[in-house]
Write a protein that holds these residues in place. Sequence first.
Motif, mmCIF file in Angstrom:
data_model
loop_
_atom_site.group_PDB
_atom_site.id
_atom_site.type_symbol
_atom_site.label_atom_id
_atom_site.label_comp_id
_atom_site.label_asym_id
_atom_site.label_seq_id
_atom_site.Cartn_x
_atom_site.Cartn_y
_atom_site.Cartn_z
ATOM 1 N N ARG A 211 25.304 44.069 18.402
ATOM 2 C CA ARG A 211 24.152 43.403 18.315
ATOM 3 C C ARG A 211 23.313 42.957 19.269
ATOM 4 O O ARG A 211 23.967 42.590 20.187
ATOM 5 C CB ARG A 211 24.753 42.011 17.329
ATOM 6 C CG ARG A 211 25.632 42.238 16.248
ATOM 7 C CD ARG A 211 24.946 42.644 14.868
ATOM 8 N NE ARG A 211 24.117 41.695 14.383
ATOM 9 C CZ ARG A 211 23.605 41.939 13.068
ATOM 10 N NH1 ARG A 211 23.311 43.074 12.639
ATOM 11 N NH2 ARG A 211 22.938 40.746 12.625
ATOM 12 N N PHE A 212 21.927 42.963 19.099
ATOM 13 C CA PHE A 212 20.904 42.419 20.046
ATOM 14 C C PHE A 212 19.841 41.722 19.414
ATOM 15 O O PHE A 212 19.752 41.868 18.475
ATOM 16 C CB PHE A 212 20.676 43.549 21.080
ATOM 17 C CG PHE A 212 19.855 44.453 20.553
ATOM 18 C CD1 PHE A 212 18.430 44.658 20.433
ATOM 19 C CD2 PHE A 212 20.388 45.648 19.646
ATOM 20 C CE1 PHE A 212 17.478 45.427 19.956
ATOM 21 C CE2 PHE A 212 19.359 46.598 18.924
ATOM 22 C CZ PHE A 212 18.176 46.675 19.236
ATOM 23 N N LEU A 213 19.067 41.120 20.140
ATOM 24 C CA LEU A 213 18.057 40.342 19.801
ATOM 25 C C LEU A 213 16.650 40.898 19.938
ATOM 26 O O LEU A 213 16.332 41.410 20.978
ATOM 27 C CB LEU A 213 18.006 38.886 20.405
ATOM 28 C CG LEU A 213 17.015 37.935 19.895
ATOM 29 C CD1 LEU A 213 17.378 37.553 18.398
ATOM 30 C CD2 LEU A 213 16.901 36.782 20.948
ATOM 31 N N LYS A 265 16.823 41.543 24.067
ATOM 32 C CA LYS A 265 17.694 41.125 24.697
ATOM 33 C C LYS A 265 19.028 41.372 24.338
ATOM 34 O O LYS A 265 19.569 41.332 23.200
ATOM 35 C CB LYS A 265 17.371 39.400 24.800
ATOM 36 C CG LYS A 265 16.229 39.070 25.420
ATOM 37 C CD LYS A 265 15.843 37.554 25.477
ATOM 38 C CE LYS A 265 14.589 37.272 26.231
ATOM 39 N NZ LYS A 265 14.667 35.654 26.588
ATOM 40 N N ASP A 266 20.161 41.585 25.429
ATOM 41 C CA ASP A 266 21.226 41.699 24.814
ATOM 42 C C ASP A 266 21.909 40.448 24.491
ATOM 43 O O ASP A 266 21.451 39.188 24.444
ATOM 44 C CB ASP A 266 22.107 42.496 26.032
ATOM 45 C CG ASP A 266 22.224 41.608 27.177
ATOM 46 O OD1 ASP A 266 22.062 40.456 27.150
ATOM 47 O OD2 ASP A 266 22.558 42.139 28.253
ATOM 48 N N GLU A 268 24.053 38.517 26.103
ATOM 49 C CA GLU A 268 24.025 37.441 27.108
ATOM 50 C C GLU A 268 22.670 36.950 27.295
ATOM 51 O O GLU A 268 22.386 36.009 27.963
ATOM 52 C CB GLU A 268 24.600 38.102 28.278
ATOM 53 C CG GLU A 268 26.351 38.098 28.369
ATOM 54 C CD GLU A 268 26.616 39.416 27.528
ATOM 55 O OE1 GLU A 268 25.989 40.460 27.806
ATOM 56 O OE2 GLU A 268 27.426 39.360 26.947
ATOM 57 N N GLY A 269 21.456 37.205 26.547
ATOM 58 C CA GLY A 269 20.349 36.813 26.547
ATOM 59 C C GLY A 269 19.453 37.562 27.767
ATOM 60 O O GLY A 269 18.543 37.028 28.000
ATOM 61 N N LYS A 270 20.072 38.726 28.427
ATOM 62 C CA LYS A 270 19.261 39.239 29.549
ATOM 63 C C LYS A 270 18.306 40.363 28.690
ATOM 64 O O LYS A 270 18.514 41.027 27.839
ATOM 65 C CB LYS A 270 20.317 40.095 30.288
ATOM 66 C CG LYS A 270 19.857 40.901 31.327
ATOM 67 C CD LYS A 270 20.680 42.013 32.143
ATOM 68 C CE LYS A 270 20.185 42.791 33.094
ATOM 69 N NZ LYS A 270 20.974 43.794 33.637
ATOM 70 N N LEU A 271 17.067 40.082 29.409
ATOM 71 C CA LEU A 271 15.998 41.307 28.705
ATOM 72 C C LEU A 271 16.286 42.683 29.244
ATOM 73 O O LEU A 271 16.486 42.832 30.423
ATOM 74 C CB LEU A 271 14.595 40.583 29.529
ATOM 75 C CG LEU A 271 13.543 41.515 29.026
ATOM 76 C CD1 LEU A 271 13.009 41.144 27.699
ATOM 77 C CD2 LEU A 271 12.202 40.903 29.960
ATOM 78 N N ILE A 272 16.063 43.308 28.283
ATOM 79 C CA ILE A 272 16.667 45.038 28.527
ATOM 80 C C ILE A 272 15.352 45.658 28.146
ATOM 81 O O ILE A 272 15.597 47.076 28.642
ATOM 82 C CB ILE A 272 17.710 45.104 27.791
ATOM 83 C CG1 ILE A 272 17.590 44.940 26.316
ATOM 84 C CG2 ILE A 272 19.042 44.773 28.188
ATOM 85 C CD1 ILE A 272 18.791 45.531 25.304
ATOM 86 N N ALA A 273 14.318 45.454 27.642
ATOM 87 C CA ALA A 273 13.227 46.084 27.285
ATOM 88 C C ALA A 273 11.934 45.449 26.746
ATOM 89 O O ALA A 273 12.311 44.169 26.271
ATOM 90 C CB ALA A 273 13.842 47.304 26.091
#
Length: 315
Positions: A211-213, A265-266, A268-273
């Motif tokens: 799951r991602f946001l 965001k993954d 962990e809340g890290k911006l990935i795109a």
Amino acid sequence: MPALKNLFYKAVLLIALLPFIPQESFGQNLRANLMFAPFYSPADGSYLETYLTLDGASLKIKKNNLGEYHANVQITMIFRQDSVIKAINKYELSSPAFADTANRPAFVDYQRILLKPGTYDFEIAIGDAAKPEKVFKSNQPIEITYDKGQVALSGIQLLESFSKAETESATTRSGYNVVPKSSGYYGPSRDRLKFYAEVYNADTILGDNSRFLLSWYLQPYESGSKLGKYTYYRTVTAKQVNVLLNEIDIKALPSGNYLLAIEAKDKEGKLIAYTSTMVQRYNPDADSIQASVLANVATLDFAKSFQNIDTLKYY
């Protein structure tokens, strides 16, 4: 703005937008709008989509054997790298039939051009076939990149409308028929901002069924502040291609320049795109309401009821 490399060059207008001008001119007579957005297909690779709207009233028409009126436009798109042509798309576009000379509505041309990742000089030449001596040319640098080792976002395709597809067509996406919009301008008659985008590689990078946001929002073009009222979220399951097809109610959005941005965001809340595109809003009704509110706020005298310095400090 997040310091993250986009998958693709942002969707932009080939001709720079003028403040609140609904239609840009490609020449002295011919009027047209062009936008483009890059995408990726697991089957075919990276490609660029172009959305060109032509004003039928700005074209010279002729009558055919059936008594209908038509216009023809000659279009050439060239993509170069170091002066070497890597792709070319040359064609003549015929308008739909016009019933009479007085009613000549706008019509849309939609193209897909396969392009390998890289930096290109994009040249477009466009002219009325009835006036071959008048050809407008413009150049725009574009960069298309794709890295299968990261989660990535496509460009943002602005839409006139979308609906469930009964049958497949050239503009069918993920079970919906979409009508591309060729301008980022939203005038007083527009109250919905509709768009389409895709997320790639989430299954391989984050793990299948992870799951991602996804979030999408509007922010003033001049600042990096998100507008809370126009910020939205959705948790999605990672796939090879994740689709974002949505709309934003902009009825109360004041006039101005904005970015429509999309983030992934993954867990962990890290911006990935991240990707974005510029839109312009002209909304005099909302502007007058906002001005009235500000005027009323300026005349409020509730603070006069606090005469004690300790009370003021407390509040």
